[in-house]
Structure formats: structure tokens, C-alpha cells
Design a protein around this motif. Sequence first.
Motif, short mmCIF file in Angstrom:
data_model
loop_
_atom_site.label_atom_id
_atom_site.label_comp_id
_atom_site.label_asym_id
_atom_site.label_seq_id
_atom_site.Cartn_x
_atom_site.Cartn_y
_atom_site.Cartn_z
N ALA A 1 1.03 -1.49 -0.06
CA ALA A 1 -0.05 0.26 -0.07
C ALA A 1 0.94 1.14 0.21
CB ALA A 1 -1.08 0.47 0.48
N ASN A 2 2.23 1.11 0.45
CA ASN A 2 2.80 2.51 1.06
C ASN A 2 4.56 2.08 0.42
OD1 ASN A 2 3.92 1.83 3.18
ND2 ASN A 2 1.53 2.79 3.96
N ALA A 3 5.39 3.40 0.64
CA ALA A 3 6.45 2.94 0.41
C ALA A 3 7.35 1.48 2.17
CB ALA A 3 7.59 3.70 0.56
N ALA A 4 6.61 2.89 2.84
CA ALA A 4 7.10 1.38 4.64
C ALA A 4 6.95 0.20 4.23
CB ALA A 4 6.05 2.07 5.55
N SER A 5 4.86 -0.09 4.17
CA SER A 5 5.07 -1.46 3.93
C SER A 5 5.57 -2.38 3.02
CB SER A 5 3.19 -1.59 4.00
OG SER A 5 2.68 -0.98 2.59
N SER A 6 5.86 -1.99 2.05
CA SER A 6 6.89 -2.83 0.61
C SER A 6 8.31 -2.51 1.36
CB SER A 6 7.07 -1.87 -0.24
OG SER A 6 5.45 -1.48 -1.15
N GLY A 7 8.37 -2.39 1.70
CA GLY A 7 10.18 -1.70 2.87
C GLY A 7 10.29 -3.20 3.66
N LEU A 8 8.85 -3.18 4.19
CA LEU A 8 8.36 -4.68 5.40
C LEU A 8 8.50 -5.63 4.55
CD1 LEU A 8 6.62 -2.56 8.23
CD2 LEU A 8 8.45 -3.77 9.14
N VAL A 9 7.90 -5.78 3.57
CA VAL A 9 7.49 -7.16 2.86
C VAL A 9 8.81 -7.63 2.55
CG1 VAL A 9 7.15 -7.67 0.75
CG2 VAL A 9 5.46 -6.57 2.34
N TRP A 10 10.00 -6.67 2.03
CA TRP A 10 11.16 -7.16 1.16
C TRP A 10 11.90 -7.18 2.16
CZ3 TRP A 10 11.58 -9.07 -3.04
CH2 TRP A 10 10.87 -8.85 -4.42
N ASP A 11 12.64 -6.53 3.40
CA ASP A 11 13.09 -6.97 4.08
C ASP A 11 12.75 -8.48 5.10
OD1 ASP A 11 14.36 -6.75 7.05
OD2 ASP A 11 12.37 -6.99 7.99
N LEU A 12 11.22 -8.81 5.07
CA LEU A 12 10.60 -10.23 5.89
C LEU A 12 10.92 -11.49 4.28
CD1 LEU A 12 7.40 -9.75 7.65
CD2 LEU A 12 10.05 -10.45 8.17
N THR A 13 10.72 -11.11 3.32
CA THR A 13 10.63 -12.45 2.22
C THR A 13 12.18 -12.16 1.71
OG1 THR A 13 9.73 -10.65 1.30
CG2 THR A 13 10.99 -12.26 -0.37
#
Length: 102
Positions: free
Chosen positions: A40-52
Motif C-alpha cells: 500500500a505504501n513505501a513503508a509496508s513494501s519495505g517491510l515486505v521485502w525485509d521479511l522476504t
Amino acid sequence: MRLIWLALAIWGTIHPMSYFLQWFNENGYDLMAMVNAWHANAASSGLVWDLTIAAATLTIWVLWEAISRRRWLDLLAIPATFCIGVSCGLPLYLFLRSGRES
């Protein structure tokens, strides 16, 4: 420590799943809609990539050790990681790993 790893694996299953189930109940059981919500936004995308990246790293570690040490039960951490999350997969793997004699 072994019981701490198990407790964290249980917590890492129940806590995130409660949010996932709540989201599915409110928005329908559409996995792609959930993936879209994760970005939904850059912050949540960053968390998704961090966890991926963390999940990929954990998977490589589990595969390497399971194959080299023939500890096939340890492979349970991989589906736990991708079906629930790193919050379950990592402590589950540490729990399984801590039970072996070195």
C-alpha cells in the motif's frame, strides 16, 4: 532455551495469523488482494521485502543444514516460514535444531 524457541514459534504463529484471519474475514479470501495491501505504501513494501529476504535466507540455511546433516524434520521450518511467516519459521527451526546432539 529450547522451550523459549518453542514459545516464540507458537506466539509467531498465533499473533500474525490472528491479523491475517481478521483481514480475510473483512476483505474476503483473496490472496492477491492481501499482497496488494502489503504494498500500500513505501513503508509496508519495505517491510515486505525485509521479511522476504529474511525468509529466503532462513530457507537457504535450513536447506543447507538439513541436507548436510540429514535432519529432514528441520525442513518443517520452510513451509512454516512461507505459510505463516519468519516469526514462526525461525523460532521453529531453532527449536528443532536445539534438540539435536552436536
